[in-house]
Design a protein around this motif. Structure first.
Motif, PDB file in Angstrom:
ATOM      1  N   ASP A   1     -67.781   5.755  -2.182  1.00 21.02           N
ATOM      2  CA  ASP A   1     -66.367   6.129  -2.126  1.00 21.02           C
ATOM      3  C   ASP A   1     -65.767   6.351  -3.515  1.00 21.02           C
ATOM      4  O   ASP A   1     -64.550   6.497  -3.646  1.00 21.02           O
ATOM      5  N   ASN A   2     -66.574   6.385  -4.578  1.00 22.90           N
ATOM      6  CA  ASN A   2     -66.080   6.624  -5.936  1.00 22.90           C
ATOM      7  C   ASN A   2     -66.888   7.732  -6.589  1.00 22.90           C
ATOM      8  O   ASN A   2     -68.118   7.679  -6.634  1.00 22.90           O
ATOM      9  N   GLU A   3     -66.153   8.727  -7.114  1.00 19.73           N
ATOM     10  CA  GLU A   3     -66.817   9.814  -7.804  1.00 19.73           C
ATOM     11  C   GLU A   3     -67.072   9.412  -9.255  1.00 19.73           C
ATOM     12  O   GLU A   3     -66.355   8.578  -9.814  1.00 19.73           O
ATOM     13  N   PRO A   4     -68.069   9.955  -9.892  1.00 21.86           N
ATOM     14  CA  PRO A   4     -68.309   9.679 -11.318  1.00 21.86           C
ATOM     15  C   PRO A   4     -67.110  10.144 -12.160  1.00 21.86           C
ATOM     16  O   PRO A   4     -66.479  11.162 -11.848  1.00 21.86           O
ATOM     17  N   ARG A   5     -66.837   9.384 -13.229  1.00 25.19           N
ATOM     18  CA  ARG A   5     -65.700   9.713 -14.104  1.00 25.19           C
ATOM     19  C   ARG A   5     -66.138   9.692 -15.572  1.00 25.19           C
ATOM     20  O   ARG A   5     -66.895   8.822 -15.982  1.00 25.19           O
ATOM     21  N   PHE A   6     -65.601  10.662 -16.308  1.00 22.25           N
ATOM     22  CA  PHE A   6     -65.787  10.706 -17.764  1.00 22.25           C
ATOM     23  C   PHE A   6     -64.565  10.029 -18.393  1.00 22.25           C
ATOM     24  O   PHE A   6     -63.473  10.615 -18.439  1.00 22.25           O
ATOM     25  N   LEU A   7     -64.774   8.818 -18.825  1.00 21.65           N
ATOM     26  CA  LEU A   7     -63.633   8.030 -19.282  1.00 21.65           C
ATOM     27  C   LEU A   7     -63.072   8.510 -20.615  1.00 21.65           C
ATOM     28  O   LEU A   7     -61.897   8.272 -20.911  1.00 21.65           O
ATOM     29  N   ASP A   8     -63.862   9.177 -21.467  1.00 19.86           N
ATOM     30  CA  ASP A   8     -63.410   9.587 -22.801  1.00 19.86           C
ATOM     31  C   ASP A   8     -63.070  11.063 -22.902  1.00 19.86           C
ATOM     32  O   ASP A   8     -62.811  11.567 -24.003  1.00 19.86           O
TER      33      ASP A   8
END
Length: 719
Positions: free
Chosen positions: A151-158
C-alpha cells in the motif's frame, strides 16, 4: 499508506480466511508461562496442565470493510459453552483498537490497522469465572502481527536532484545515484523490492534498474550545443511487475565545461590609432580571441610575437582574462614613424591533455596601429642644463646657448626666461638665438646657485610652450680677504710675565678654495718691532699673541692697539690688516679679571664688575627721576603769559572810532584785554559800539592759552 490502494475482493477474502485462524503452539515454543510469575499471588493457583496457549495472530493491514475485522478466537478447555467463563483482554490497544467477546472469546479490530504505523501489538488474555471472578486459566501473553500489503509506493526523499557531468564524457560515466524508499515490509513478499527505470532523458542517459545509478548513454555530448538536460526516473515496487506501485523524480543534469574548443580571433586584421602625445601606459585598443568554452577554459594569454612595433607597444590581459589590452610602451613620434604593425598571438592558459588532439589552442591576428599627428610644443635638445660659471665673470658673458626645435614644423622658437625663476634678473636670453648671458655681476658668497627656467614658444602657435631647467653653479674665485673672527679685543693682566699667551686668534674667509683655507699671520710692518707684544703663527690657521715684557700697570697705559696682517694661500692672494685691542686689567693670582679701569683702585677689592654696573644703573635712574620732578614743577609755575617775548604785537584790535586821546578812558578796558575772563564782568562799562570787536577778538584766542590764563595782545594806536 494510500487509501486508494486495495486488493481485489477475492484475494482479500482468501487472506482473511488463511490468517484469521488461531494458531496454537506447544509450551516449549512459548517459553516460560506467565502463570509461574504469579504463582505466589494466590493459593488457589496450582501448577496444572495448561488448557490454552497462544503465540500470535496475523491480520492484514488496511481493512476497509464495514464490519469489525475478525482477528481470532480465545478458547479454554474449561469452557463448556454455558457462559460461565469470562474472557478478559488487556495490553496494547485493548479496548481501543481491539475488542473481545467475553463470552465467546472472539477478538475483533475496531480501528483501521496500518503496519507502517505499528507493526504488532502485545496483548494478554485471561479466563475467569464469571460468577466468582476467579481466574480459571493463568494470564497468557500473545502478539497480534499486522501483515503487510503493498500500500506504499516508492518515494525519492531528496528529489528533485541536481547533477553535473563533464561534457564529452564517455558512455557509462556515472552521473548520480538515486535511492527510493518504500515503507512496505522488505521482509515480506516483493512489496518493498524497487526497480528503477528512466521515463524521460533517453538516449542521453540511462539508469541502472537495481542500483539507481544514472549514467551517460550517449558519447560526445557537447556543452556548447546543449548544456542542460532533464531526466525523469521511476522507482516501482513489486520488482517492477504489473500491479506494483511507482514513484518518480526529476534529475536536472548540467554538462560542465572542458577545454575542447580552441580560441579564434573575430578579426584577422585590427585597425587602431593613437595620438603621438599619448603617454607611456596609455591604452591603444582591445582585441579578443573568442573561445566557445567558459570559465578558466576560456582564459587567454596574449603576446606580441612579431612586427616592427613589438618594442614600442605592449599587450596584457584584462582582469577577466579574456581580452588583450594593447598599451604604449615607449614615447611615440609621428614625424619619426607614423604607423606600426603587430603580430599578436592569443593562447589558452589551461589545457586539458585529453583534448590536445583538438588543438592547437591558440590563434594569431595582425594589429595595425596608426600614430596621429599632434601639434607639439618645442623640444629642447637636452632635458636639463648644468652650467658652471666663475663669480668674476664679466657682465654680458654668454653662459649657454640653448636650442629648441618644433617637431611639427621648421619655424624657430622664441626664447624667454620665466621671471619667477630669476626675480633679481641676473640673466638675459636672446629671443631668437637662445643665448643665455649675464646682466649683473655674480657673487658666489651671496648666491651660489641660480636655477633658471627657460621657455620656448612656437612662433605659429603661442599656446605651445616648452620649458627647460638651467642650473648655473657659481664657482668660487679668491676675491675676499681674510679677517679676524670673533675676538677683536684681548686682555693682559698687570701681573702677566714675559712670553705669556694672552690670546689665540683665528681668521675667516668667505671664499671656499678647493684645497681648504690656509691663513698666514704676522704683525703689520708698523708693529714689527713692537716692544710689548709679539705674534706666533701656529701654521694651523691660528696664531698666538704673546707678551714681550712684564710689569704692566693701568696707571701707565690702559689700552694697546696691535695691528695684525693676515693673508690667504690662494691666487690672487688676498690680504687684510685687523687691529686687536688689548686692555690692561687688574687680575687676581688665578688670572681672573677684577677691573680694567685705573679709577677702580679706589674701590674696595671685593667690589665686582657686576656690582659696579648695578650701582651705576641706580644712579642713572635717580638722575632721570630728579629731572622729571624738576620739569613738572617748572611746568606748574609758568606765568600767565605764555611767551614774554611774543606777548605783544601779535594780535591787533581794530576799531573804527577815533580815539579820544589820553583822556578817553571809556574807549576800552585794558584789563579785559589782558584777562579775557574779566571782560564779561565789565560789559556794562564798555562802549556799545566796541562790544562786537572784543567778542570777535576772543574767538581768536587759542584754547590752550585760555586754560593757562594767557592772552597775547598788541594794541595799535592811531598816529
Amino acid at each position: 499508506m494510500g487509501d486508494g490502494l486495495h486488493l481485489p475482493a477475492a484475494a482479500s477474502t482468501l487472506l482473511l480466511a488463511a490468517f484469521g485462524v488461531l494458531t496454537l503452539l506447544p509450551h516449549s515454543v512459548v517459553g516460560k508461562p506467565v502463570e509461574e510469575e504469579n504463582a505466589g499471588s494466590s493459593a488457589l493457583l496450582q501448577r496444572v496442565k495448561r488448557g490454552w496457549v497462544w503465540n500470535q495472530f496475523f491480520v492484514l493491514e488496511e481493512y476497509t470493510g464495514l464490519e469489525p475485522l475478525y482477528i481470532g478466537k480465545l478458547h479454554s478447555d474449561m469452557d463448556k459453552g454455558d457462559g460461565s467463563i469470562k474472557y478478559i483482554l488487556t495490553g496494547e490497544g485493548a479496548g481501543t483498537t481491539f475488542t473481545i467477546d467475553d463470552s465467546t472469546g472472539d477478538i475483533h479490530a475496531i480501528q483501521r490497522l496500518d503496519r507502517e504505523v505499528k507493526a504488532q501489538y502485545v496483548l494478554r488474555a485471561q479466563a475467569r469465572n464469571r460468577l466468582t471472578d476467579r481466574p480459571l486459566e493463568p494470564e497468557s501473553e500473545f502478539i497480534v502481527k499486522i501483515q503487510d500489503i503493498n500500500d506504499n509506493e516508492p518515494r525519492f526523499l531528496d528529489g528533485p536532484y541536481q547533477a553535473t557531468v563533464p561534457e564529452m564524457s564517455k558512455i557509462g560515466t556515472s552521473v548520480i545515484q538515486l535511492t527510493a524508499t518504500d515503507a512496505d515490509d522488505p521482509t515480506y513478499g516483493n512489496s518493498a523490492r524497487v526497480v528503477y527505470s528512466i521515463l524521460e532523458g533517453q538516449p542521453y542517459f540511462s539508469v541502472d534498474p537495481k542500483t539507481g545509478v544514472v549514467r551517460v548513454s550517449l558519447a560526445d555530448m557537447d556543452r556548447e550545443t546543449r548544456e542542460n538536460y532533464t531526466v525523469v526516473i521511476q522507482a516501482k515496487d513489486m520488482g517492477g511487475q504489473l500491479g506494483g506501485l511507482a514513484g518518480t523524480t526529476t534529475v536536472n543534469i548540467t554538462l560542465s565545461d572542458v577545454n575542447d574548443n580552441p580560441p579564434m580571433f573575430d578579426q584577422r586584421l585590427y585597425q587602431m590609432s593613437v595620438p603621438e602625445s599619448a603617454p607611456v601606459g596609455s591604452v591603444v585598443g582591445r582585441i579578443w580571441a573568442k573561445d566557445r568554452d567558459i570559465g578558466v577554459n576560456a582564459e587567454m594569454k596574449y603576446s606580441i610575437i612579431d612586427g616592427d612595433g613589438r618594442d614600442t607597444f605592449d599587450i596584457s590581459t584584462d582582469p577577466t582574462n579574456l581580452f588583450g589590452i594593447i598599451t604604449v610602451k615607449k614615447p611615440l613620434n609621428f614625424e619619426n614613424k607614423p604607423s606600426y604593425t603587430l603580430k599578436v598571438e592569443g593562447a589558452n592558459t589551461h589545457l586539458d591533455p585529453t583534448f590536445r588532439h583538438r588543438g592547437p589552442f591558440k590563434d594569431v591576428t595582425i594589429v595595425h596601429v596608426s600614430v596621429e599627428d599632434v601639434d607639439e610644443p618645442p623640444l629642447f635638445d637636452s632635458p636639463a642644463y648644468l652650467i658652471e660659471l666663475p663669480e668674476d665673470a664679466e657682465v654680458g658673458t654668454v653662459v649657454k646657448t640653448v636650442s629648441a626645435r618644433d617637431p611639427d614644423a621648421p619655424p624657430v622658437a622664441r626664447y624667454s626666461i620665466e621671471r619667477s625663476s630669476d626675480p633679481e634678473k641676473f640673466f638675459y636670453i636672446e629671443i631668437t638665438s637662445g643665448a643665455l648671458m649675464t646682466v649683473r655681476s655674480l657673487d658666489r658668497e651671496e648666491i651660489g646657485w641660480h636655477n633658471i627656467t627657460v621657455l620656448a614658444m612656437e612662433m605659429n602657435n603661442p599656446s605651445q610652450i616648452a620649458s627647460v631647467s638651467v642650473a648655473v653653479k657659481v664657482s668660487d674665485v679668491n676675491d675676499n680677504p681674510p679677517s679676524l673672527s670673533h675676538y677683536l679685543e684681548a686682555v693682559v693682566c698687570e701681573n702677566a710675565k714675559a712670553g705669556q699667551l694672552i690670546q689665540t686668534v683665528t681668521a675667516v674667509d668667505p671664499d671656499e678654495p678647493l684645497g681648504g683655507q690656509h691663513f698666514y699671520y704676522s704683525l703689520a710692518p708698523e708693529a714689527a718691532n713692537n716692544p710689548n707684544f709679539t705674534l706666533r703663527d701656529n701654521q694651523d690657521n691660528t696664531a698666538w699673541i704673546l707678551t714681550r715684557r712684564g710689569d704692566w700697570s693701568q696707571h701707565d697705559q690702559t689700552v694697546f692697539y696691535l695691528p695684525i696682517f693676515i693673508s690667504d694661500g690662494e691666487q690672487p692672494v688676498q690680504t687684510s690688516t685687523s687691529t686687536l685691542t688689548i686692555r690692561v686689567c687688574s687680575c687676581d693670582h688665578e688670572g681672573n679679571i677684577m677691573s680694567c679701569n685705573a679709577e677702580a683702585y679706589s674701590l674696595p677689592a671685593s667690589l665686582s664688575r657686576g656690582a659696579l654696573i648695578a650701582i651705576l644703573a641706580c644712579i642713572f635712574v635717580l638722575l632721570v627721576m630728579i629731572l622729571l620732578m624738576l620739569s613738572l614743577r617748572a611746568h606748574r609755575k609758568k606765568p600767565y603769559l605764555c611767551d614774554e617775548v611774543e606777548n605783544v604785537h601779535e594780535n591787533i584790535v581794530r576799531y573804527d572810532d577815533e580815539g579820544g586821546g589820553e583822556e578817553d578812558t571809556e574807549a576800552f578796558d585794558i584789563a579785559a584785554m589782558w584777562n579775557p575772563r574779566e571782560a564779561h564782568h565789565h560789559l556794562a562799562k564798555m562802549r556799545q559800539d566796541m562790544l562786537p570787536e572784543i567778542e570777535s577778538l576772543s574767538r581768536y584766542v587759542p584754547q590752550a592759552c585760555k586754560m593757562h590764563l594767557c592772552f597775547k595782545v598788541s594794541t595799535l594806536y592811531p598816529m
